[in-house]
Design a protein around this motif. Sequence first.
Motif, PDB file in Angstrom:
ATOM      1  N   ASP A  35       8.716 -29.302 -32.988  1.00  0.00           N
ATOM      2  CA  ASP A  35      10.042 -29.358 -33.623  1.00  0.00           C
ATOM      3  C   ASP A  35      10.019 -28.990 -35.106  1.00  0.00           C
ATOM      4  N   LEU A  36       8.843 -29.043 -35.725  1.00  0.00           N
ATOM      5  CA  LEU A  36       8.717 -28.654 -37.130  1.00  0.00           C
ATOM      6  C   LEU A  36       8.526 -27.150 -37.279  1.00  0.00           C
ATOM      7  N   GLY A  37       8.329 -26.471 -36.122  1.00  0.00           N
ATOM      8  CA  GLY A  37       8.078 -25.039 -36.154  1.00  0.00           C
ATOM      9  C   GLY A  37       6.605 -24.707 -36.286  1.00  0.00           C
ATOM     10  N   TRP A  38       5.748 -25.660 -35.966  1.00  0.00           N
ATOM     11  CA  TRP A  38       4.312 -25.483 -36.136  1.00  0.00           C
ATOM     12  C   TRP A  38       3.574 -25.461 -34.803  1.00  0.00           C
ATOM     13  N   THR A  39       2.547 -24.634 -34.750  1.00  0.00           N
ATOM     14  CA  THR A  39       1.603 -24.606 -33.637  1.00  0.00           C
ATOM     15  C   THR A  39       0.391 -25.464 -34.019  1.00  0.00           C
ATOM     16  N   ALA A  40      -0.552 -25.611 -33.098  1.00  0.00           N
ATOM     17  CA  ALA A  40      -1.795 -26.324 -33.421  1.00  0.00           C
ATOM     18  C   ALA A  40      -2.535 -25.617 -34.552  1.00  0.00           C
ATOM     19  N   LEU A  41      -2.511 -24.285 -34.541  1.00  0.00           N
ATOM     20  CA  LEU A  41      -3.176 -23.517 -35.597  1.00  0.00           C
ATOM     21  C   LEU A  41      -2.520 -23.780 -36.947  1.00  0.00           C
ATOM     22  N   LEU A  42      -1.212 -23.707 -36.995  1.00  0.00           N
ATOM     23  CA  LEU A  42      -0.516 -23.986 -38.256  1.00  0.00           C
ATOM     24  C   LEU A  42      -0.772 -25.413 -38.717  1.00  0.00           C
ATOM     25  N   GLU A  43      -0.762 -26.353 -37.790  1.00  0.00           N
ATOM     26  CA  GLU A  43      -0.979 -27.755 -38.155  1.00  0.00           C
ATOM     27  C   GLU A  43      -2.390 -27.959 -38.718  1.00  0.00           C
ATOM     28  N   ALA A  44      -3.375 -27.281 -38.127  1.00  0.00           N
ATOM     29  CA  ALA A  44      -4.758 -27.401 -38.607  1.00  0.00           C
ATOM     30  C   ALA A  44      -4.883 -26.882 -40.038  1.00  0.00           C
ATOM     31  N   VAL A  45      -4.123 -25.842 -40.356  1.00  0.00           N
ATOM     32  CA  VAL A  45      -4.176 -25.274 -41.703  1.00  0.00           C
ATOM     33  C   VAL A  45      -3.318 -26.098 -42.673  1.00  0.00           C
ATOM     34  N   ILE A  46      -2.078 -26.356 -42.299  1.00  0.00           N
ATOM     35  CA  ILE A  46      -1.134 -27.011 -43.213  1.00  0.00           C
ATOM     36  C   ILE A  46      -1.542 -28.450 -43.516  1.00  0.00           C
ATOM     37  N   LEU A  47      -1.929 -29.203 -42.488  1.00  0.00           N
ATOM     38  CA  LEU A  47      -2.258 -30.617 -42.674  1.00  0.00           C
ATOM     39  C   LEU A  47      -3.751 -30.883 -42.740  1.00  0.00           C
ATOM     40  N   GLY A  48      -4.550 -29.852 -42.498  1.00  0.00           N
ATOM     41  CA  GLY A  48      -6.002 -30.008 -42.561  1.00  0.00           C
ATOM     42  C   GLY A  48      -6.515 -29.899 -43.981  1.00  0.00           C
ATOM     43  N   ASP A  49      -7.783 -30.256 -44.136  1.00  0.00           N
ATOM     44  CA  ASP A  49      -8.390 -30.223 -45.472  1.00  0.00           C
ATOM     45  C   ASP A  49      -9.219 -28.960 -45.718  1.00  0.00           C
ATOM     46  N   GLY A  50      -9.270 -28.079 -44.715  1.00  0.00           N
ATOM     47  CA  GLY A  50     -10.035 -26.844 -44.878  1.00  0.00           C
ATOM     48  C   GLY A  50     -11.526 -27.025 -44.715  1.00  0.00           C
ATOM     49  N   LEU A  68       1.427 -15.864 -35.809  1.00  0.00           N
ATOM     50  CA  LEU A  68       2.607 -16.662 -35.477  1.00  0.00           C
ATOM     51  C   LEU A  68       2.975 -17.548 -36.668  1.00  0.00           C
ATOM     52  N   ALA A  69       4.085 -17.211 -37.305  1.00  0.00           N
ATOM     53  CA  ALA A  69       4.513 -17.885 -38.535  1.00  0.00           C
ATOM     54  C   ALA A  69       5.309 -19.149 -38.232  1.00  0.00           C
ATOM     55  N   ASP A  70       5.450 -19.991 -39.252  1.00  0.00           N
ATOM     56  CA  ASP A  70       6.296 -21.179 -39.123  1.00  0.00           C
ATOM     57  C   ASP A  70       7.761 -20.745 -39.202  1.00  0.00           C
ATOM     58  N   ARG A  71       8.674 -21.698 -39.110  1.00  0.00           N
ATOM     59  CA  ARG A  71      10.098 -21.335 -39.066  1.00  0.00           C
ATOM     60  C   ARG A  71      10.589 -20.725 -40.383  1.00  0.00           C
ATOM     61  N   ASP A  72       9.791 -20.859 -41.457  1.00  0.00           N
ATOM     62  CA  ASP A  72      10.153 -20.229 -42.731  1.00  0.00           C
ATOM     63  C   ASP A  72       9.519 -18.847 -42.884  1.00  0.00           C
ATOM     64  N   GLY A  73       8.808 -18.404 -41.836  1.00  0.00           N
ATOM     65  CA  GLY A  73       8.173 -17.091 -41.881  1.00  0.00           C
ATOM     66  C   GLY A  73       6.824 -17.057 -42.561  1.00  0.00           C
ATOM     67  N   VAL A  74       6.260 -18.237 -42.849  1.00  0.00           N
ATOM     68  CA  VAL A  74       4.952 -18.305 -43.515  1.00  0.00           C
ATOM     69  C   VAL A  74       3.864 -18.362 -42.446  1.00  0.00           C
ATOM     70  N   THR A  75       2.928 -17.437 -42.528  1.00  0.00           N
ATOM     71  CA  THR A  75       1.864 -17.337 -41.529  1.00  0.00           C
ATOM     72  C   THR A  75       0.727 -18.326 -41.831  1.00  0.00           C
ATOM     73  N   PRO A  76      -0.128 -18.566 -40.839  1.00  0.00           N
ATOM     74  CA  PRO A  76      -1.307 -19.405 -41.094  1.00  0.00           C
ATOM     75  C   PRO A  76      -2.150 -18.858 -42.250  1.00  0.00           C
ATOM     76  N   LEU A  77      -2.290 -17.531 -42.319  1.00  0.00           N
ATOM     77  CA  LEU A  77      -3.076 -16.919 -43.396  1.00  0.00           C
ATOM     78  C   LEU A  77      -2.468 -17.243 -44.761  1.00  0.00           C
ATOM     79  N   GLN A  78      -1.154 -17.132 -44.877  1.00  0.00           N
ATOM     80  CA  GLN A  78      -0.504 -17.425 -46.160  1.00  0.00           C
ATOM     81  C   GLN A  78      -0.683 -18.896 -46.534  1.00  0.00           C
ATOM     82  N   HIS A  79      -0.551 -19.780 -45.546  1.00  0.00           N
ATOM     83  CA  HIS A  79      -0.764 -21.206 -45.824  1.00  0.00           C
ATOM     84  C   HIS A  79      -2.202 -21.459 -46.274  1.00  0.00           C
ATOM     85  N   ALA A  80      -3.149 -20.851 -45.593  1.00  0.00           N
ATOM     86  CA  ALA A  80      -4.567 -21.051 -45.939  1.00  0.00           C
ATOM     87  C   ALA A  80      -4.861 -20.518 -47.346  1.00  0.00           C
TER      88      ALA A  80
END
Length: 192
Positions: A128-143, A163-175
């Motif tokens: 519901d937040l627009g996140w996949t497991a990959l996005l969650e690992a990057v956004i909420l993970g510590d790297g 696969l970007a989040d609902r704001d169009g930000v990709t996992p790469l951009q978040h990382a």
Amino acid sequence: MLAAAADGKPDAVREALADGADIEARDDRGRTPLLLAATGDHDVAARILVEAGADPDAQDDQEDSAWLVTGVTGSVKMARVLIPAEPDYTLENRYGGTSLIPAGEHGHADYVREVLKSTDMDVDHVNDLGWTALLEAVILGDGGADHQEVVELLLDGGADPKLADRDGVTPLQHAQDKGQDEIVELLRAAGA
């Protein structure tokens, strides 16, 4: 039955079943014996309940189920107990996510590996937040190493690195924004 499962007491669980206790009894939060056993990582008690026909998909008042809880705890042994019960891998938690998404958040690499190997779970499920497991690992993970391994496993398991989040930000951009250089390299190598 509820106390026996929550405390991980296999003999007491067997005794309660033999005495006719309701295998789907609910506590004041709507938790079943199997959900309580899974939450406490009491695999022997859970196995007894599964073998007796307990429902791995019964959700409590927070929309947790025995299977969904394994993504939070990261328990491979509990996942292995529950898989023969054929849980619904599309079942969603209160955030609209499957068990892989909190596993990604928490960096549960061994769990992610087991789920990708043993189930047909959608690796690109969007919560519901627009996140996949990959996005969650990057956004909420510590790297760190655990999250790097999760990212690598998800990518190897077919996760879409673009696969970007609902704001169009990709996992790469978040990382990149988080300075997660090792994850940036993994994502780039995967074609992000």
